[in-house]
Scaffold this active site. Structure first.
Site, PDB file in Angstrom:
ATOM      1  N   ASP A   1      36.106   9.118  11.628  1.00 39.86           N
ATOM      2  CA  ASP A   1      35.974  10.466  12.161  1.00 39.86           C
ATOM      3  C   ASP A   1      34.530  10.920  11.968  1.00 39.86           C
ATOM      4  O   ASP A   1      34.092  11.180  10.843  1.00 39.86           O
ATOM      5  CB  ASP A   1      36.945  11.389  11.422  1.00 39.86           C
ATOM      6  N   GLY A   2      33.795  11.021  13.064  1.00 37.89           N
ATOM      7  CA  GLY A   2      32.390  11.378  12.973  1.00 37.89           C
ATOM      8  C   GLY A   2      32.143  12.749  12.392  1.00 37.89           C
ATOM      9  O   GLY A   2      31.128  12.979  11.722  1.00 37.89           O
TER      10      GLY A   2
ATOM     11  N   HIS B   1      30.718  10.693  18.219  1.00 38.75           N
ATOM     12  CA  HIS B   1      31.866  10.365  19.071  1.00 38.75           C
ATOM     13  C   HIS B   1      31.367   9.436  20.168  1.00 38.75           C
ATOM     14  O   HIS B   1      31.157   9.844  21.310  1.00 38.75           O
ATOM     15  CB  HIS B   1      32.487  11.634  19.661  1.00 38.75           C
TER      16      HIS B   1
ATOM     17  N   ASP C   1      29.362  15.066  20.400  1.00 37.19           N
ATOM     18  CA  ASP C   1      29.999  15.316  21.696  1.00 37.19           C
ATOM     19  C   ASP C   1      31.445  14.830  21.704  1.00 37.19           C
ATOM     20  O   ASP C   1      31.777  13.842  22.348  1.00 37.19           O
ATOM     21  CB  ASP C   1      29.192  14.678  22.832  1.00 37.19           C
TER      22      ASP C   1
ATOM     23  N   GLU D   1      33.379   6.146  16.034  1.00 44.70           N
ATOM     24  CA  GLU D   1      34.422   6.262  17.040  1.00 44.70           C
ATOM     25  C   GLU D   1      35.769   6.056  16.364  1.00 44.70           C
ATOM     26  O   GLU D   1      36.069   4.968  15.884  1.00 44.70           O
ATOM     27  CB  GLU D   1      34.225   5.244  18.165  1.00 44.70           C
TER      28      GLU D   1
ATOM     29  N   SER E   1      26.091   7.149  25.875  1.00 47.57           N
ATOM     30  CA  SER E   1      24.983   7.538  25.002  1.00 47.57           C
ATOM     31  C   SER E   1      24.525   6.414  24.068  1.00 47.57           C
ATOM     32  O   SER E   1      23.315   6.226  23.879  1.00 47.57           O
ATOM     33  CB  SER E   1      25.377   8.772  24.188  1.00 47.57           C
TER      34      SER E   1
END
Length: 284
Positions: free
Chosen positions: A148-149, A42, A169, A118, A100
């Site tokens: 969609d991670g 994410h 996260d 993302e 990150s």
């Protein structure tokens, strides 16, 4: 409870905890010559303006990185984190904050790779643009997936070099994210049991948040470390973020000792009332 776009929250106390640990994990991976991957499920936009409308609307960074910016007495792990943020602000003014992906990108060596997920359309587009603006080397090392991670992570495991740091996260705006974290982690460990997995979670007045932390610390058969930083008592209206936690599977042995130094200092530096405290526990 949360606004999806991380720009509202960039540089807040939760980012301080998350990114202090992330910098330590990256430094550990760099100690071996073997290449490694960083996978962020994410990723957000990657880098954020602290002078923009979203960041200044809430000013959350003032109670996070803002409290630390001029400190010269930080313990080593926090000092390394501050160095990573200051590198994006060479004029010494606190203008931009690296998410990150950009903290990781700055540490990658020639053969290391960055894989970013993302799902949010605007954020994914901003992330891809930021990577392009970072230059050819950044583009060569990085792939951005508008996906969609949670669901797509499995396709990357195990990674070719058999060394990887996986950051999970989500925003947790959707309460189903709490359950999906557990499902995703268990599946990932079956595919790539030696990977290092760092899971961030918010401390909010929601049952799912408390249950996630409890369930993660009851994991068996793996080595793990759990660190949380609470900066204040929960608000009477039940809204807002009063702390956060990081749960790391297969942590480096140096992380516990590092956080034993850092967490008490962060409680004093970021604490807002008598409810400020930390937790540090590990197993395996």
């Amino acid at each position: 409870m949360f606004s999806y776009r991380h720009a509202f929250h960039a540089g807040n106390h939760a980012d301080v905890l998350k990114h202090t640990i992330l910098v330590h994990l990256l430094a550990h991976f760099e100690q071996k010559e073997t290449p490694f991957w960083v996978i962020d499920t994410h990723a957000g936009a990657g880098v954020y303006s602290l002078e923009g409308e979203w960041a200044t609307k809430r000013g959350e960074f003032a109670e996070g990185i803002g409290r630390l910016w001029d400190r010269t007495d930080a313990p080593p792990a926090v000092a390394a984190y501050l160095e990573a943020v200051r590198a994006l602000n060479p004029d010494g003014r606190m203008r931009r904050y690296p998410g990150s992906p950009f903290i990781a990108l700055a540490r990658l060596r020639d053969r290391d790779r960055l894989r970013l997920f993302e799902l949010h359309g605007n954020e994914s587009e901003a992330l891809a643009n930021n990577i392009r603006e970072a230059g050819r080397d950044a583009q060569r090392r990085t792939i951005v997936y508008a996906d969609d991670g949670f669901a797509a992570l499995k396709a990357l495991l195990p990674p070719p070099p058999r060394r990887a740091l996986v950051l999970i996260d989500p925003s947790y705006e959707d309460k189903r994210d709490y359950a999906r974290v557990g499902v995703t982690l268990r599946d990932a460990l079956t595919r790539f049991p030696t990977g290092c997995y760092a899971i961030w979670y918010p401390q909010v007045q929601r049952r799912e948040s408390r249950e996630l932390a409890f369930k993660l610390t009851r994991m068996r058969g793996v080595s793990w470390l759990h660190a949380s930083l609470t900066v204040r008592d929960p608000s009477p209206d039940g809204l807002g973020l009063h702390g956060s936690g990081m749960f790391v599977v297969n942590p480096p042995w140096t992380l516990h000792a590092s956080l034993q130094q850092s967490l008490p200092w962060l409680v004093k530096a970021l604490g807002q009332d008598g409810g400020a405290r930390y937790v540090l526990e590990s197993a395996g």
